[in-house]
Motif scaffolding. Structure first.
Motif, PDB file in Angstrom:
ATOM      1  N   PRO A   9      30.042  35.653  17.145  1.00 53.53           N
ATOM      2  CA  PRO A   9      29.977  36.528  18.317  1.00 53.53           C
ATOM      3  C   PRO A   9      29.204  37.815  18.057  1.00 53.53           C
ATOM      4  CG  PRO A   9      32.217  36.428  17.467  1.00 53.53           C
ATOM      5  CD  PRO A   9      31.407  35.435  16.704  1.00 53.53           C
ATOM      6  N   ALA A  10      29.153  38.275  16.820  1.00 53.64           N
ATOM      7  CA  ALA A  10      28.412  39.499  16.520  1.00 53.64           C
ATOM      8  C   ALA A  10      26.910  39.283  16.715  1.00 53.64           C
ATOM      9  CB  ALA A  10      28.699  39.949  15.094  1.00 53.64           C
ATOM     10  N   LYS A  11      26.413  38.104  16.366  1.00 53.38           N
ATOM     11  CA  LYS A  11      24.988  37.815  16.577  1.00 53.38           C
ATOM     12  C   LYS A  11      24.654  37.793  18.064  1.00 53.38           C
ATOM     13  CE  LYS A  11      23.946  35.140  12.452  1.00 53.38           C
ATOM     14  NZ  LYS A  11      23.514  33.832  11.941  1.00 53.38           N
ATOM     15  N   ILE A  17      22.521  43.303  23.218  1.00 51.81           N
ATOM     16  CA  ILE A  17      22.211  44.733  23.180  1.00 51.81           C
ATOM     17  C   ILE A  17      20.710  44.941  22.995  1.00 51.81           C
ATOM     18  CG2 ILE A  17      22.477  46.827  21.783  1.00 51.81           C
ATOM     19  CD1 ILE A  17      25.410  46.060  21.417  1.00 51.81           C
ATOM     20  N   THR A  18      20.091  44.160  22.114  1.00 51.33           N
ATOM     21  CA  THR A  18      18.660  44.267  21.889  1.00 51.33           C
ATOM     22  C   THR A  18      17.877  43.871  23.137  1.00 51.33           C
ATOM     23  OG1 THR A  18      19.004  43.776  19.557  1.00 51.33           O
ATOM     24  CG2 THR A  18      16.774  43.517  20.399  1.00 51.33           C
ATOM     25  N   LEU A  19      18.302  42.807  23.802  1.00 51.47           N
ATOM     26  CA  LEU A  19      17.650  42.371  25.030  1.00 51.47           C
ATOM     27  C   LEU A  19      17.778  43.430  26.122  1.00 51.47           C
ATOM     28  CD1 LEU A  19      16.177  39.828  26.038  1.00 51.47           C
ATOM     29  CD2 LEU A  19      18.361  39.045  26.932  1.00 51.47           C
ATOM     30  N   ASN A  20      18.934  44.079  26.192  1.00 52.81           N
ATOM     31  CA  ASN A  20      19.153  45.136  27.164  1.00 52.81           C
ATOM     32  C   ASN A  20      18.198  46.304  26.916  1.00 52.81           C
ATOM     33  OD1 ASN A  20      20.447  46.373  29.306  1.00 52.81           O
ATOM     34  ND2 ASN A  20      21.902  47.401  27.968  1.00 52.81           N
ATOM     35  N   ARG A  21      18.028  46.678  25.658  1.00 48.83           N
ATOM     36  CA  ARG A  21      17.095  47.758  25.329  1.00 48.83           C
ATOM     37  C   ARG A  21      15.664  47.370  25.650  1.00 48.83           C
ATOM     38  NH1 ARG A  21      19.958  49.955  19.949  1.00 48.83           N
ATOM     39  NH2 ARG A  21      21.196  51.524  20.991  1.00 48.83           N
ATOM     40  N   LEU A  22      15.314  46.111  25.411  1.00 42.42           N
ATOM     41  CA  LEU A  22      13.968  45.644  25.718  1.00 42.42           C
ATOM     42  C   LEU A  22      13.690  45.735  27.215  1.00 42.42           C
ATOM     43  CD1 LEU A  22      11.327  44.312  24.766  1.00 42.42           C
ATOM     44  CD2 LEU A  22      12.448  42.117  25.141  1.00 42.42           C
TER      45      LEU A  22
END
Length: 73
Positions: A9-11, A17-22
């Motif tokens: 689940p951490a991955k 989170i990374t996709l949201n920032r992108l």
């Protein structure tokens, strides 16, 4: 199932989170391009894209990380 076949689940959370920032960065860049009239959008929409993009880039990942943080025991 072996340990390698189970999803971590951490991955998945890190990916979200990374996709949201992108997506936040894409909104900011689209707003900047709109202000400089590279793309044909109104100035109001361009500034709105920048504002929402900044919130999406800075604030939302912190909220998600705080929500998913493991509780102290």
């Amino acid at each position: 199932m072996s340990d390698q076949q189970q999803t971590d689940p951490a991955k998945a959370r890190f990916f979200l989170i990374t996709l949201n920032r992108l997506f936040g960065l894409i909104m900011i860049l689209a707003g900047i391009l709109g202000i400089y009239e590279v793309i044909g959008i109104s100035d109001y929409l361009a500034y709105a894209l920048i504002a929402v993009g900044v919130v999406d880039f800075v604030v939302v990942p912190r909220i998600l990380a705080r929500t998913w943080r493991t509780p102290d025991q």
